[in-house]
Design an enzyme around this catalytic site. Structure first.
Site, PDB file in Angstrom:
ATOM      1  CG  HIS A 174      11.074   0.509  11.751  1.00 21.72           C
ATOM      2  ND1 HIS A 174      11.245  -0.823  11.436  1.00 21.72           N
ATOM      3  CD2 HIS A 174      10.737   0.558  13.059  1.00 21.72           C
ATOM      4  CE1 HIS A 174      11.030  -1.544  12.533  1.00 21.72           C
ATOM      5  NE2 HIS A 174      10.723  -0.733  13.526  1.00 21.72           N
ATOM      6  CG  ASN A 219      13.383   0.613   5.970  1.00 22.54           C
ATOM      7  OD1 ASN A 219      12.489   0.114   5.290  1.00 22.54           O
ATOM      8  ND2 ASN A 219      13.567   0.277   7.245  1.00 22.54           N
ATOM      9  CB  SER A 252      -1.001   0.006   1.164  1.00 21.42           C
ATOM     10  OG  SER A 252      -0.362   0.199   2.397  1.00 21.42           O
TER      11      SER A 252
END
Ligand code: GAR
Length: 190
Positions: free
Chosen positions: A105, A103, A14
């Site tokens: 998280h 990234n 998503s």
């Protein structure tokens, strides 16, 4: 000049879809490919719907890096964005993309990070610990899970009685709101 991102995703995707929608029509940032470590991940269905080629590689191929680097070169990829990608990024990819792998998280690092801390495991741990807040951390990727330099964090409240699913939903909202624009500012900064 337009910067090209490869989106790496292991599951639903998503965030990958949200990032693709955000940059559709942008003259500065493009998302030409999706890369996964799971051939049956839902992200491939999203890719088909969005008309974006998606590729799947085995864990061994991710470790060696060779075939993936070849693909990234073919598509002239400038940055790698991990959007729900659960494998450790291997040394050959880190060497080829220094400070160019980002990234997200789903918690406030350095808390609730490291091996095995992903997706719902993170939200379960946050609720079990009785935390009053959680959030997102966007960071550069290095050789250790979740330890690269932090670029941006956003917070949300964890109310008494919140379930891990409710926390996940709040965190996803933060991801959708902030991740694309933080990516944009990182990749266009030089
Ligand atoms: C996201 O919440 C992302 O932060 C998390 O996985 C979810 C993927 O959702 N990533 C990690 O846990 C990495 N350690 P999505 O597939 O719907 O984008």
């Amino acid at each position: 000049m337009s910067y090209k991102l490869a989106l790496f995703a292991s599951g639903s995707g998503s965030n990958a879809e949200n990032i693709i929608n955000y940059f559709s029509g942008s003259s500065k940032v493009e998302c030409p490919i999706i890369v996964s470590n799971k051939a049956d991940a839902f992200v491939h269905q999203r890719a088909r719907k969005l008309g974006i080629p998606s590729f799947s590689f085995t864990a061994a191929e991710f470790r060696s890096g060779e075939a993936i680097l070849h693909l990234l070169e073919e598509y002239k990829i400038d940055f790698i964005v991990l959007a729900g990608f659960l494998l450790k990024v291997s040394a050959p990819l880190l060497a080829a993309y220094p400070d160019k792998i980002i990234n997200i998280h789903p918690a406030l690092l350095p808390n609730y990070g490291g091996k095995g801390m992903y997706g719902h495991f993170v939200h379960e741990a946050v609720v079990a610990a009785g935390e009053t807040e959680s959030g997102i951390t966007i960071h550069y990727v290095n050789e250790h899970y979740d330890e690269g330099a932090i670029i941006y964090q956003a917070r949300c409240m964890v109310e008494p009685g919140d379930t891990p699913e409710m926390v996940a939903q709040k965190v996803h909202q933060l991801e959708y709101e902030h991740f694309p624009r933080v990516i944009e500012s990182v990749v266009t900064k030089d």
